[in-house]
Motif scaffolding. Structure first.
Motif, PDB file in Angstrom:
ATOM      1  N   MET A   2       0.808  -1.208   0.000  1.00  0.00           N
ATOM      2  CA  MET A   2       0.000   0.000   0.000  1.00  0.00           C
ATOM      3  C   MET A   2       0.850   1.271   0.000  1.00  0.00           C
ATOM      4  SD  MET A   2      -3.115   1.048  -0.109  1.00  0.00           S
ATOM      5  CE  MET A   2      -4.240   2.351   0.361  1.00  0.00           C
ATOM      6  N   ASN A  34      -5.912   4.927   8.341  1.00  0.00           N
ATOM      7  CA  ASN A  34      -5.087   4.508   7.214  1.00  0.00           C
ATOM      8  C   ASN A  34      -4.387   5.710   6.587  1.00  0.00           C
ATOM      9  OD1 ASN A  34      -5.141   1.603   5.653  1.00  0.00           O
ATOM     10  ND2 ASN A  34      -6.790   1.782   7.158  1.00  0.00           N
ATOM     11  N   GLU A 166      -9.326  -2.042   0.023  1.00  0.00           N
ATOM     12  CA  GLU A 166      -7.878  -1.996  -0.172  1.00  0.00           C
ATOM     13  C   GLU A 166      -7.137  -1.420   1.026  1.00  0.00           C
ATOM     14  OE1 GLU A 166      -6.697  -1.025  -4.549  1.00  0.00           O
ATOM     15  OE2 GLU A 166      -8.535   0.096  -4.152  1.00  0.00           O
ATOM     16  N   GLU A 168      -5.673  -0.989   4.824  1.00  0.00           N
ATOM     17  CA  GLU A 168      -5.103  -1.925   5.790  1.00  0.00           C
ATOM     18  C   GLU A 168      -6.004  -2.048   7.023  1.00  0.00           C
ATOM     19  OE1 GLU A 168      -0.709  -1.620   6.357  1.00  0.00           O
ATOM     20  OE2 GLU A 168      -0.972   0.228   5.189  1.00  0.00           O
ATOM     21  N   ASP A 169      -5.911  -3.213   7.670  1.00  0.00           N
ATOM     22  CA  ASP A 169      -6.703  -3.434   8.877  1.00  0.00           C
ATOM     23  C   ASP A 169      -5.902  -2.958  10.082  1.00  0.00           C
ATOM     24  OD1 ASP A 169      -8.761  -4.162  10.498  1.00  0.00           O
ATOM     25  OD2 ASP A 169      -8.221  -6.294  10.559  1.00  0.00           O
ATOM     26  N   LEU A 170      -5.744  -1.640  10.195  1.00  0.00           N
ATOM     27  CA  LEU A 170      -5.001  -1.042  11.292  1.00  0.00           C
ATOM     28  C   LEU A 170      -5.899  -0.873  12.515  1.00  0.00           C
ATOM     29  CD1 LEU A 170      -3.299   1.833   9.269  1.00  0.00           C
ATOM     30  CD2 LEU A 170      -2.238  -0.320   9.950  1.00  0.00           C
TER      31      LEU A 170
END
Length: 423
Positions: A2, A34, A166, A168-170
């Motif tokens: 990313m 993100n 798309e 991120e799984d932050l």
């Protein structure tokens, strides 16, 4: 990865070429977290210095905890953090207005030239669909722009080419209100768009393509009309009705806080096509000003140093007439005269005419006799300006006020004219 994709999009779009101090709006949700982490990781490559701005809407018990988390994160990363609380009764529109006013305040006070928000492709599709449902004019159907002017700098949305899947799984905070169908955007997101996608699985993608085409069409019209002096009425009227429609739409874009309804737009078009020497109050403090040759939309009415034969006041606002400021129903600080008139009737401001009389102390007195009795200087007698309504004189600017005006003083329903000498 990313990071690399985001960096390429930002560099290809030249998003931060002109900016060193960048303010990122962070709510604490997945989208903004993100964006924050991407910008933080890529500060060196983008050559920017970050600051965080957050609005606590006070709508959930967790709101204070989220603000404290963001404050601590910014402190740990040695980044400036700015926050405020929204305390008014909540609505989407009021909250949004409050947020952007605060963002603008921080930018101007702290020297940031760019504000960055986390709108992404899903938001874009939703926005286009919402505008379609609301009946927005065609030029607004291109959706959210990646870069636009804001405050003294720019508002940048670098995630518009990325979908939510798309991201991120932050670590982030979940806002349960995002699932509530009370809010229009949530109904679009959770009900209307899924229903459309049952008919056409590519519906959201096609909304984005539609928005891109609208943007290209809009830019093409701007390019083609660049050489047209559209406020020149002779030039404007030489165009076909379709071209006139487009030209007026393009002109109105210069006034983003003037959102005319379709009926108001049609009224302006009718005035441009048929009426001469016309002044009309629109909304949000704007006026349409038109003479025989040109038209304009402005918040400041043009100065008139010399007064011709007459001027008809048909709407509220301040105008300059000769050496006077004249305001209908809007008090002027330091006004030297206040003339009361009948409501909802045209008011004529004109030069003195032979035989004019004014009712004073229950006697109709000729203006010539009045000037002699009041020992009015010859200079002030040369061009006296009278206020007339229904063929009766209610006042003489800077000289006298008729009994007719005084009899209306205590009426609740009346029109009031304020007069002040220009400095």
């Amino acid at each position: 990865m990313m990071n690399n994709r985001f960096l390429k999009v930002a560099q290809d779009g030249h998003f931060f070429d002109k900016h060193k101090k960048v303010l990122v709006a962070v709510s604490g949700g997945k989208d903004s977290m993100n964006l924050l982490h991407l910008l933080f990781r890529l500060q060196k490559e983008l050559e920017i210095n970050l600051g965080l701005v957050h609005v606590n809407h006070k709508q959930r018990p967790e709101a204070d905890q989220e603000e404290e988390y963001l404050r601590n994160w910014a402190r740990e990363q040695e980044l400036p953090f700015y926050s405020t609380a929204f305390t008014d009764s909540f609505s989407e529109q009021k909250a949004r207005k409050f947020r952007y006013q605060f963002f603008q305040k921080v930018m101007q006070e702290e020297g940031y030239s760019a504000l960055v928000t986390a709108h992404h492709a899903d938001d874009q599709a939703e926005t286009i669909f919402m505008r379609l449902l609301r009946g927005s004019r065609w030029m607004h159907l291109s959706g959210i722009q990646a870069v636009q002017k804001f405050a003294d700098g720019e508002l940048i949305r670098p995630l518009l080419s990325f979908s939510k899947t798309e991201l991120e799984d932050l670590f982030h905070f979940e806002d349960e209100s995002n699932d509530s169908l009370i809010y229009f955007r949530n109904r679009v997101r959770h009900a209307y768009l899924p229903l459309m996608q049952q008919e056409n699985p590519q519906f959201s993608k096609q909304l984005l393509e539609f928005g891109k085409e609208q943007h290209l069409l809009h830019q093409a019209l701007l390019d083609l009309s660049a050489g047209i002096d559209l406020t020149n009425l002779q030039v404007f009227r030489q165009q076909t009705e379709a071209v006139q429609y487009v030209l007026l739409q393009l002109y109105l874009e210069k006034f983003p806080d003037l959102q005319l309804s379709k009926s108001q737009f049609d009224m302006v078009m009718a005035i441009l096509r048929t009426k001469a020497n016309y002044r009309h109050k629109l909304k949000s403090g704007y006026y349409l000003i038109k003479d025989y040759e040109r038209f304009s939309i402005t918040k400041i009415l043009p100065q008139t140093d010399t007064f011709s034969e007459s001027y008809m006041i048909k709407s509220e606002g301040i105008v300059e007439i000769g050496r006077f400021l004249v305001s209908l129903n809007q008090p002027l600080e330091g006004a030297q005269q206040v003339i009361n008139l009948e409501p909802d009737k045209p008011i004529l401001i004109r030069k003195r005419q032979a035989g004019d009389t004014i009712l004073l102390h229950q006697v109709n007195k000729k203006l010539r006799r009045l000037f002699i009795d009041k020992k009015i200087s010859q200079t002030r007698r040369e061009e006296p300006i009278v206020v007339e309504q229904d063929g009766k004189i209610y006042g003489i600017l800077d000289i006298a006020i008729s009994d007719l005006s005084k009899s209306l003083k205590n009426d609740i329903i009346k029109a009031t004219l304020y007069i002040k000498m220009k400095e």
